[in-house]
Design an enzyme around this catalytic site. Structure first.
Site, PDB file in Angstrom:
ATOM      1  N   SER A 141       0.828  -1.210   0.000  1.00 40.08           N
ATOM      2  CA  SER A 141       0.000   0.000   0.000  1.00 40.08           C
ATOM      3  C   SER A 141       0.859   1.255   0.000  1.00 40.08           C
ATOM      4  O   SER A 141       1.971   1.263   0.546  1.00 40.08           O
ATOM      5  CB  SER A 141      -0.894   0.020   1.238  1.00 40.08           C
ATOM      6  OG  SER A 141      -1.551   1.269   1.344  1.00 40.08           O
ATOM      7  N   TYR A 199      -1.764   0.458  10.368  1.00 43.44           N
ATOM      8  CA  TYR A 199      -1.871  -0.220   9.074  1.00 43.44           C
ATOM      9  C   TYR A 199      -0.658   0.109   8.207  1.00 43.44           C
ATOM     10  O   TYR A 199      -0.019  -0.774   7.620  1.00 43.44           O
ATOM     11  CB  TYR A 199      -3.169   0.251   8.400  1.00 43.44           C
ATOM     12  CG  TYR A 199      -3.371  -0.183   6.970  1.00 43.44           C
ATOM     13  CD1 TYR A 199      -3.805  -1.469   6.661  1.00 43.44           C
ATOM     14  CD2 TYR A 199      -3.173   0.721   5.914  1.00 43.44           C
ATOM     15  CE1 TYR A 199      -4.021  -1.844   5.345  1.00 43.44           C
ATOM     16  CE2 TYR A 199      -3.383   0.346   4.601  1.00 43.44           C
ATOM     17  CZ  TYR A 199      -3.809  -0.937   4.323  1.00 43.44           C
ATOM     18  OH  TYR A 199      -4.022  -1.298   3.016  1.00 43.44           O
TER      19      TYR A 199
END
Lengths: 247, 439
Positions: free
Chosen positions: A139, A152
């Site tokens: 990501s 995250y």
């Protein structure tokens, strides 16, 4: 690379990006192994892929968080796949993760330990064979830790670094490693968020870009090129300035 | 999020939910006291908009079964017609009825009971549906067909999503030898000549006319009539050496921006129509299915030429005995306004007996107008002409009609309402359109 003979393993096949990848690779003639928890719910998808593209589809139960089960799972597949795609991830809730170590731990394990260790085990098998493609969906959140999602993001940063090291280790050994940073994607993970349309990709767009990059042996893919620029700028901001910003 | 139909009018704030399978559909129904299902958003107006919750069926797009011997196909409702064609035309199958765009969903085609250029012979899309699975307001899922739950089956085909959410459906595909259409193009100098050509083309599978809605006087209703048949292998010319079921892929073009409001005016539209009419090559041609059925699909997002304010599509049908007088009155009014559109389409339809299905035996006219103040006034005048001639409007196109006009045009409305009330007494399924038109 994706001839009639290639087998493609998709771990996290029930996700929106996983489903799109299955369509994209089936269309290109690959045979598929779809892995997920409670894999029986993927039976209609398997039937759909067979009817659409006449390809063979196997379903394989896999709980990625059960780290001890990784080798057993790969054993059940027999010969390692030609291409292994790992699409698992858990966005979680940043505020919950700040207050609750168990919530943070689940985010960290889901986005780092579990996918990294599975791909590590896959890599060992591909290395022995001397061929293979590994694709990890990481990501842009891993490019710099930000207040809004750093639990995250830190796990994704770890996963990105892991893939980078794996690529380095396997260079010249016939195994290619592709790191994918999709940017915003219109999926279950982001449902209900107000995402800017120009920065937000559809799952099928991610899948097409991944297959293209994988076939060309690329190393790092930002699905929409604008994200490479955005993240470059964000990374270049001096920490003294960055720490006061809310982005 | 902001959502609109294909005409970009009206544009409203709504919560858009997604259904990946029937479990998610049922959960969305249970969680919302008011919602409407939405396909690919190609209804022009407000048929697939609900302020509380709009349920996108696009992720429910799996092929569930296909019989290679008979062509019977079962799919989830969110599958696109373009997917069905891409998957099955190369295997020698085509849909029995297709609308003028392939970017519509199976569920949407049933809900709007769409028609195609073969309506005079083949009827509407709903006529070919063998069965469908419908999720009701109370959470039950019912299989509906001519034998099982026939009343609900009738009300759902053309029912604009108001009886429940269509989960899946079975349709028969038709065998074709090639992906090409044998087309004839015939010019007609005026409306009566156009109608004569339609009558003379009743034996053709497909027929449609482009009509110059800005031509007046002796040229009122001048048209180009296109008629076609699925080409057989022996129709393909010797020089065509490729696979007859794989036409060469064409490039799509995309309208990248909303055009400024200035771009469309009576002069540019008139010039376009003049050039289009003069450039036409009467005669025979062999063309691929895409060019014949979906000419506008090659220009992705063509709706943006109407700019941010959007546009109104107007499609009416008049009973055949009243068609010449009624269409003449409509075309005179439109030509006088100078507001005619690029692509106005005329077609002779056959008989149809749905509850809210649009077609009836007679002529249908479809055209679009920029959604400005003048257009709303003009369309109210056109409504009066349509109503006076016993006609009706197409719900899939409508964004502004009145409940009174709707009731006059659809004599079986009360039958529909009774069936709908029986399965959804609380009115859980509703759209801006159903509220506006009191469906």
């Amino acid at each position: 690379m994706t001839g009639k003979s290639s087998t493609v393993l998709i771990v996290g096949a029930a996700s929106d990006i996983g489903r799109a990848l299955a369509r994209e690779y089936a269309k290109a003639g690959a045979s598929l192994i779809l892995a997920a928890r409670r894999v029986e719910r993927l039976a209609p998808d398997a039937e759909d892929l067979k009817l659409r593209h006449g390809t063979t589809v196997r379903l394989a139960e896999c709980d990625l968080l059960d780290l001890a089960g990784h080798e057993r799972f790969l054993d059940t597949l027999g010969e390692p796949p030609d291409i292994a795609l790992c699409v698992v991830g858990l966005l979680g809730q940043q505020q919950a993760a700040e207050a609750d170590a168990a919530a943070a731990d689940l985010i960290m394990r889901s986005n780092y330990n579990a996918p990294a260790l599975l791909l590590n085990a896959v890599a060992a098998r591909m290395e022995r064979r001397g061929s293979g493609h590994i694709v990890g969906i990481s990501s842009v959140a891993g490019d710099r830790g930000r207040a809004s999602n750093y639990v995250y993001g830190s796990a994704k940063a770890g996963f990105t670094a892991f893939l980078s090291g794996l690529r380095n280790r396997l260079a010249g050994k016939g195994v290619a490693v592709l790191t994918v940073k999709p940017g915003f994607v219109d999926t279950r993970m982001t449902e209900g968020m107000a995402l800017p349309p120009l920065l937000t990709a559809k799952p099928i767009e991610v899948a097409q870009a991944v297959r293209r990059a994988q076939e060309r042996g690329r190393d790092v893919l930002y699905v929409r090129p604008i994200w490479r620029v955005i993240m470059l700028v964000i990374r270049l901001l001096p920490e003294g300035l960055f720490k006061r910003m809310r982005i | 999020m902001r959502l609109a139909g294909w005409g970009n009018y009206p544009r409203i704030e709504t919560r858009c939910l997604r259904a990946r399978d029937s479990a998610e559909t049922l959960a969305a129904i249970a969680a919302n006291s008011s919602l409407i299902a939405r396909g690919n958003g190609r209804a022009y107006g407000d048929a697939a908009l609900n302020r509380q919750a709009t349920l996108s069926m696009l992720p429910s797009d799996r092929v569930l079964a296909f019989d290679e011997a008979t062509g019977r196909l079962t799919c989830q409702a969110g599958i696109l017609l373009s997917d069905i064609i891409d998957l099955f035309l190369p295997r020698g199958w085509f849909v029995p009825v297709t609308p003028g765009t392939k970017f519509v969903t199976l569920g949407g085609m049933i809900a709007a009971d769409v028609h195609g250029k073969n309506h005079h012979g083949a009827g509407s899309f709903g006529d070919h549906v063998e069965s469908l699975d419908l999720a009701l307001a109370d959470g039950r899922v019912l299989r509906c067909s001519r034998r099982e739950n026939p009343a609900l089956f009738d009300a759902t085909r053309g029912g604009m999503g108001l009886t429940g959410v269509i989960l899946a459906a079975t349709i028969p595909l038709i065998p074709v030898e090639t992906a090409f259409i044998r087309q004839e193009t015939l010019p007609a100098d005026n409306l009566a000549a156009t109608m004569d050509l339609f009558e003379a083309s009743q034996g053709w599978t497909y027929s449609v006319a482009w009509i110059d809605c800005l031509a007046g006087g002796a040229s009122l209703g001048r048209s180009l009539l296109y008629r076609g048949e699925h080409a057989l292998r022996r129709d393909l010319r010797a020089q065509f050496s490729g696979d007859p079921l794989h036409p060469i892929a064409k490039r799509n073009h995309r309208i990248p921006i909303d055009f400024p409001a200035m771009a469309l005016n009576r002069w540019t539209v008139r010039a376009f129509n003049e050039i289009y009419y003069r450039r036409a090559r009467p005669g025979r041609a062999l063309i691929d299915c895409d060019s014949f059925f979906y000419p506008l699909d090659a220009i992705l997002e063509w709706n943006r030429i109407y700019g941010r304010a959007g546009f109104l599509q107007y499609q009416c049908v008049l009973p055949k005995p009243a068609s010449l007088a009624g269409m003449t009155a409509l075309l005179q009014r439109i030509a006088a306004s100078g507001k005619g559109s690029f692509l106005a389409v005329l077609k002779l339809m056959g008989r149809q007996d749905g509850l809210l299905s649009f077609p009836l035996e007679g002529y249908t006219l479809a055209l679009d107008f920029p959604a400005d103040g003048q257009a709303f006034g003009l369309l109210n005048e056109l409504d009066a002409i349509v109503a006076d001639h016993g006609g009706r409007l197409y719900l899939a196109k409508d964004a502004r009609g009145s409940a009174a006009m709707l009731r006059r045009g659809y004599p079986r409305l009360d039958e529909f309402r009774a069936i709908r009330h029986g399965v959804d007494p609380g009115g859980r399924f509703s759209s801006l359109q159903s509220q506006r038109l009191d469906l």
